[in-house]
Write an enzyme that holds these catalytic residues in place. Sequence first.
Site, PDB file in Angstrom:
ATOM      1  N   ASP A 137      33.075  42.679  36.231  1.00 25.02           N
ATOM      2  CA  ASP A 137      33.884  42.246  37.359  1.00 25.02           C
ATOM      3  C   ASP A 137      33.110  41.214  38.200  1.00 25.02           C
ATOM      4  OD1 ASP A 137      36.224  42.406  38.831  1.00 25.02           O
ATOM      5  OD2 ASP A 137      36.217  44.600  38.830  1.00 25.02           O
ATOM      6  N   ASP A 177      44.755  41.426  40.119  1.00 22.52           N
ATOM      7  CA  ASP A 177      45.064  42.766  39.606  1.00 22.52           C
ATOM      8  C   ASP A 177      46.563  43.017  39.445  1.00 22.52           C
ATOM      9  OD1 ASP A 177      42.384  42.962  39.825  1.00 22.52           O
ATOM     10  OD2 ASP A 177      42.378  44.773  41.057  1.00 22.52           O
TER      11      ASP A 177
HETATM   12  C1  GLA Z   1      38.823  44.567  40.345  1.00 23.71           C
HETATM   13  C2  GLA Z   1      39.353  44.416  38.928  1.00 23.71           C
HETATM   14  C3  GLA Z   1      40.198  45.628  38.578  1.00 23.71           C
HETATM   15  C4  GLA Z   1      39.391  46.899  38.703  1.00 23.71           C
HETATM   16  C5  GLA Z   1      38.794  46.992  40.094  1.00 23.71           C
HETATM   17  C6  GLA Z   1      37.789  48.112  40.209  1.00 23.71           C
HETATM   18  O1  GLA Z   1      39.831  44.539  41.297  1.00 23.71           O
HETATM   19  O2  GLA Z   1      40.082  43.245  38.823  1.00 23.71           O
HETATM   20  O3  GLA Z   1      40.715  45.511  37.283  1.00 23.71           O
HETATM   21  O4  GLA Z   1      38.374  46.915  37.742  1.00 23.71           O
HETATM   22  O5  GLA Z   1      38.120  45.796  40.449  1.00 23.71           O
HETATM   23  O6  GLA Z   1      37.259  48.177  41.495  1.00 23.71           O
END
Ligand code: GLA
Length: 556
Positions: free
Chosen positions: A162, A218
């Site tokens: 990430d 997301d």
């Molecule tokens: C980010 C990623 C998500 C998830 C969260 C975890 O937002 O894009 O897919 O992994 O972090 O905190």
Amino acid sequence: MAAAVLLAAENRSTSEELRLERGCSVAPANPLTPLMGWSSWNTFAEHISEDIILGVAQAMATNGLKDAGYVYVNIDDGFFNGHGPDGRLRFNPTRFPNGMKGTVDGIHALGMKAGTYSDAGDNTCASYGGDKSGLGAGLYGHDAADCRLHFNELGFDFIKVDYCGARHMHLEEKSRYREIAAAIRATGRDDVRLNICRWAFPGTWAADIAGSWRTTRDIRANWNSIRDIIAENLYLSAYASPGHFNDLDMLEVGQYKGALKSAFGAHGDTGLTRDEETAHFGMWCILSSPLVLGCDVRIMPRSTYELVTNPYLLRMNQDPLGLQAYVAARDGDAYQLVKDAETRFGTARYVALYNAGESGHAFHVRARDFDLGGRVAMFDLVRRVDVGAFEGETVVDVPPHAARFFLFDADRRLDRVVYEAETAYLTDYSELDADGLGSPEGCRAQGRAYYAPAHGASGGMAVVNLGGRDTNDLIWKDVNCSAPGPRRLVFWCASPEKRSMMLQIDGGAPVEVKVGDTGGKFAPFARDVDFTAGLHAVRLSNPWAKMPDIDRMTVE
Ligand code: GLA
């Protein structure tokens, strides 16, 4: 557990049928096809535990999901607890009191693969949402030791990296992810699959090091989120190749309206209708995204199970050619997408009729748009039935927020005539921008070409902001000619002034194409070439000055 056993018993015949119908099952963990599995994040966020992870793995191993190809069990954010004073990654004492080794071994004992998670910077994403255990848990400053821990000691097989911490630290993506990839290689493991999670198409360099890269922010279990993610991936087909895929994010199938089982109700999860769920899953399949289930598979609805184990949809996703479908025709919010099935330039092609709009749409399906000739037999992949055949054109109705998926098999394959610019490869393409979140618009500010809506362009899209640097170019890499001979290449260009571009075929000597002031409209500029039979690359570039905007090329 009871639910898992129930599902397993119910589905035994389906699972057997699957293998029979398909002739062969998906090769588990084939590194050249999109990754299939499950991830903890969408349902549980950081509220995970050994019981949840192993319970899910156990359910997948026994209910037919593993047999269908879902072999990765990926633990997302939340299993760690910063790094200790000795520099060693610590595990969350309440969520994983026994550490991670038993969990990973348990997954492996079921014949499955285990996935881990980290950040390219110091802190993980959940730490910015208040989960303090992610503070200082990222890879930054710990690449070598953490990779040894994840891949040699614990035995993980996949890592999602990430970028929240790295974004706050203003790190540079390309060099940072390359360092991480080098640290993974230094463990001696050559089978670890890396996912870059940078929420925007990061650049063509990603394919050199990663199996997949997240292209969007997301996902949420609501239609607008699914629709927006698809929209951002419709024009990224040029960047998918065997083993390297655009990642549309973890799936939200199984989250029905009124029956949510997610930690994100307050953050936009409202659920999906059955039509929306089918469109969501089918589009992930035809766009060759990794298929990472995000619902609680221990209690997933039967209808969702049937959808995600549909052998035809899975075969479309796991197609060995590793192609991502491209938009072959468009009418407003109604898109027709296509990709070859199993044989490059053969007579069988996968087709999606995707209606992103708010009212039903009658799709006018023309065989010529899919480079098919003669009689075209249609097999409906979701309903698993032949639905007749057509010649020339047929009409298919699709309700709003829905899609239908077909295997078309035709008498003849024709050479493609229209090459939209939005299906071409841009060497410098990257959606990263100064605000750190990434957007196609950010490309303009960064002086890079991008795919943009354009008035008067076929399909409503063009490539703009080209030129001024050799690599700020456009390449159609797959111009196939079934017979040798002369061809007229017609480039539809728009320019506010006199501009020019260099045309190169297969890396040969550049030929200048002069484009006058078109008054902002797209107009044709032609060049005659001689093609040998086979595949050709057609490149347009201008290292010194701005190029015109490009709508499409036709090959006549
Ligand atoms: C980010 C990623 C998500 C998830 C969260 C975890 O937002 O894009 O897919 O992994 O972090 O905190």
